[in-house]
Write a protein that holds these residues in place. Structure first.
Motif, PDB file in Angstrom:
ATOM      1  N   ALA A   1       0.828  -1.049   0.088  1.00 29.56           N
ATOM      2  CA  ALA A   1      -0.001  -0.065  -0.149  1.00 29.56           C
ATOM      3  C   ALA A   1       0.723   1.163   0.129  1.00 29.56           C
ATOM      4  N   ARG A   2       1.871   1.209   0.740  1.00 28.38           N
ATOM      5  CA  ARG A   2       2.845   2.208   0.916  1.00 28.38           C
ATOM      6  C   ARG A   2       3.646   2.534  -0.483  1.00 28.38           C
ATOM      7  N   THR A   3       4.326   1.547  -1.067  1.00 29.24           N
ATOM      8  CA  THR A   3       5.052   1.747  -2.059  1.00 29.24           C
ATOM      9  C   THR A   3       4.299   2.117  -3.532  1.00 29.24           C
ATOM     10  N   THR A   4       2.912   1.532  -3.203  1.00 28.02           N
ATOM     11  CA  THR A   4       2.222   1.771  -4.385  1.00 28.02           C
ATOM     12  C   THR A   4       1.519   3.188  -4.323  1.00 28.02           C
ATOM     13  N   GLY A   5       0.856   3.358  -3.132  1.00 27.67           N
ATOM     14  CA  GLY A   5       0.214   4.777  -2.834  1.00 27.67           C
ATOM     15  C   GLY A   5       1.055   5.820  -2.914  1.00 27.67           C
ATOM     16  N   PHE A   6       2.258   5.979  -2.018  1.00 30.51           N
ATOM     17  CA  PHE A   6       2.846   7.027  -2.118  1.00 30.51           C
ATOM     18  C   PHE A   6       3.306   7.746  -3.475  1.00 30.51           C
ATOM     19  N   PRO A   7       4.227   6.702  -4.446  1.00 34.33           N
ATOM     20  CA  PRO A   7       4.154   7.504  -5.736  1.00 34.33           C
ATOM     21  C   PRO A   7       3.073   8.148  -6.333  1.00 34.33           C
ATOM     22  N   CYS A   8       1.796   7.601  -6.134  1.00 31.29           N
ATOM     23  CA  CYS A   8       0.527   8.184  -6.709  1.00 31.29           C
ATOM     24  C   CYS A   8       0.236   9.312  -5.791  1.00 31.29           C
ATOM     25  N   ALA A   9       0.595   9.288  -4.563  1.00 24.50           N
ATOM     26  CA  ALA A   9       0.089  10.638  -3.919  1.00 24.50           C
ATOM     27  C   ALA A   9       0.994  11.580  -4.381  1.00 24.50           C
TER      28      ALA A   9
END
Lengths: 386, 386
Positions: free
Chosen positions: A326-334
């Motif tokens: 969730a972190r490594t997928t969500g953070f680049p997106c955010a």
């Protein structure tokens, strides 16, 4: 202080929640967390405190997306892959900037013309791989005159290995099976070649993890078009033995989507296999997992051979229980979503992340902002004169 | 010379054909080869020349069996396991001697009283294992005062190993799956204990074959009752790795007989698995295979410790293409059928082969007659004073 930036996050699964939380951290932001399941939307909004609001809406319905998008400055797509293309089309039609991690099966560049015509900037596949990996490849190949080799290894795995699969799916397990079935396209001698998924297994040592097995999967997609290289490969990482087992399942026909007659009913073997297999792959609440990414770009520029390596190992956050996937997928997106909001990336069109990676300073900013969030991407460069 | 002995063989699969051919070799014999498929019956009868005749008949119908049995002196059952008990009951009711290799799931000794009442002698499970193995155990334990250990290893395998299963089913594949599912009963410290099938894998070296893997299966059945021993085990042989794969299939639920809902239909996972798996397990015409049997009986008698070992390795007959499984299963049955015909074994009742093995000279005769047919069973005995 009033709201300066209004975000809408479509889809509140594991990754959507992380994005909502991240976007709502900043004063002046407000996030609408939308999901077909009201509980999921509420759960995500609660992570955003008084800077977020839940909306229950059927996001398979373009009209529902239109309503939500029309009140946002920037829209984020964190939907199941099957809803990806339709959501992209709808958000473009609404004229709103869009950042997407749905990993749609279709080619999103088909909507590039429409996005340009409407002056909309949409970034797709903006997670970890595809996502961060693409930015790194885009950045590296832009620095080189000739790229000899691009190889990246990526995998999300549970810390505790439970036989026989030693695997838990951190995202939709049907998308994982798709990776095991779809033939892998990669580049050899400058030409695109195709091999069955799960081919060419090789053991690699990952510091902090141990021995993993890497095999071919079909994740290069837009990189095949946008980043010419003599050799390019995506390798997915699992504990050793997993791929062999999945090859057997596939060869027996358990992943087949062709209906067969069993007794007096017709059934798709894959539907039955999913029903039996996925309970074994369920990542339990609090189960620790990690995400590994290693990207190697090699080539030549101005008489110098360069080898650029980026490495990342991220783990479940022990404080919040938030998964590394969730972190490594969500953070680049955010992070990219904020760039769309503040205008640092605003070109009209549909962009895969390697195009962003070519922009001067953009990758450095993403890596710096990931580090602020506790995700460390280490970069090393070797050079030698030819 | 007229017909002195009339045989009827019910079922003309691989093994039935071998039995028809064997029984028809002798002058004065006549064999009726019966099968629901007329082609199969004709094929079997053709192997018996002018001493055999084909009959197409639905052998699930007791009336059909009654008609065929009434014209025979001795009847042979080479039927699928699900038809075994019903055929046994019908042949007993007809008052005819019977030798059976159907490997019925039910306990045939339930019909022992009926056989005694009608003065009928019926021998069941009279193939290789169950069959020859039981005779050897019956013979060995009868020679001992105390039996410390009975262990036998048995397997039928293709010569050429094709991944991933390295297995071809020489008999009904659904009976093979049943071996992988049904918990294995064996004896430890004089008591019957139960373990999951496929448990306790161990590697063994088989001369002429190489390294095989042995694991627990539930084949002891009547031996558990008839041959007391401190320790008794059946181990099935496969190429290494097969059992691990089958355990995974079982643990995932692919062998489950409980219906699950998939989409809008209900399906038993095992039915679908069989449909996908069995084509991979089909022993092709002309594909070479072999059958291994090793029986160890250890104990004490008259102050002497004895270890009796019987070993057999039989291969596809290169001249006729007849499989070793057909030979090693069919020949013991044909040999005992002749004993029933000539009255050398005629006691009323339903007998598993270990009871025959106890009869003086009977095992020696079976082994001698197997040798005449090219199947060599080597016997070795070690003795030491206590």
């Amino acid at each position: 202080m009033g709201v300066r930036r209004r975000f809408a996050v479509l889809g509140c699964g594991r990754v959507g929640v992380t994005i909502v939380r991240d976007l709502a951290r900043e004063a002046g932001s407000f996030v609408v967390a939308a999901d077909v399941h009201e509980d999921a939307a509420r759960g995500a909004a609660s992570r955003g405190g008084d800077r977020a609001r839940a909306v229950a809406a059927d996001l398979a319905d373009p009209e529902a997306i239109r309503r939500i998008a029309s009140e946002a400055d920037v829209v984020v797509g964190a939907l199941p892959s099957r809803l990806g293309l339709s959501a992209l089309r709808t958000v473009i039609a609404c004229g709103k900037p869009y950042c997407d991690i749905s990993f749609m099966a279709e080619d999103p560049s088909l909507l590039d013309g429409e996005a340009r015509a409407r002056g909309v900037c949409a970034v797709v596949d903006c997670g970890v791989a595809p996502g961060l990996a693409n930015m790194i490849v885009g950045h590296g190949t832009a620095e080189l005159e000739v790229t000899d080799n691009v190889t990246y290894w990526v995998g999300g795995l549970p810390r505790v290995r439970r036989p026989p699969f030693e695997y838990k799916a951190p995202f939709a397990p049907s998308d994982v099976l798709e990776e095991y079935v779809r033939p892998a396209r990669f580049v050899e001698d400058g030409r695109v070649v195709v091999a069955p998924a799960l081919s060419n297994p090789e053991l690699i040592e990952v510091p902090g993890v141990g021995t993993l097995e890497a095999f071919d999967t079909d994740g290069l997609r837009s990189l095949l078009v946008n980043c010419p290289a003599r050799r390019m490969r995506e390798k997915t990482l699992r504990y050793p033995g997993h791929a062999a087992l999945m090859r057997i399942f596939r060869e027996v026909g358990l992943f087949s989507e062709e209906e067969i007659t069993v007794g007096d009913v017709k059934v798709r073997p894959r539907d039955l296999t999913e029903a039996l297999l996925f309970p074994h792959w369920r990542l339990e609440e609090g189960e620790r997992e990690f995400t590994v990414l290693r990207v190697v770009v090699e080539g030549r520029a101005r008489g110098v051979r360069r080898r650029i390596v980026h490495e990342m190992l991220d783990e479940t956050d022990p404080a919040t229980g938030e998964s590394s996937m969730a972190r490594t997928t969500g953070f680049p997106c955010a992070i990219v979503t904020r760039m769309l909001a503040d205008g640092s990336f605003a070109e009209p069109g549909v962009f895969p992340p390697e195009i962003l990676g070519r922009r001067s300073g953009l990758l450095d900013r993403v890596i710096a902002e990931l580090a602020e969030r506790g995700v460390d991407v280490r970069r090393s460069v070797q050079e030698e004169a030819e």
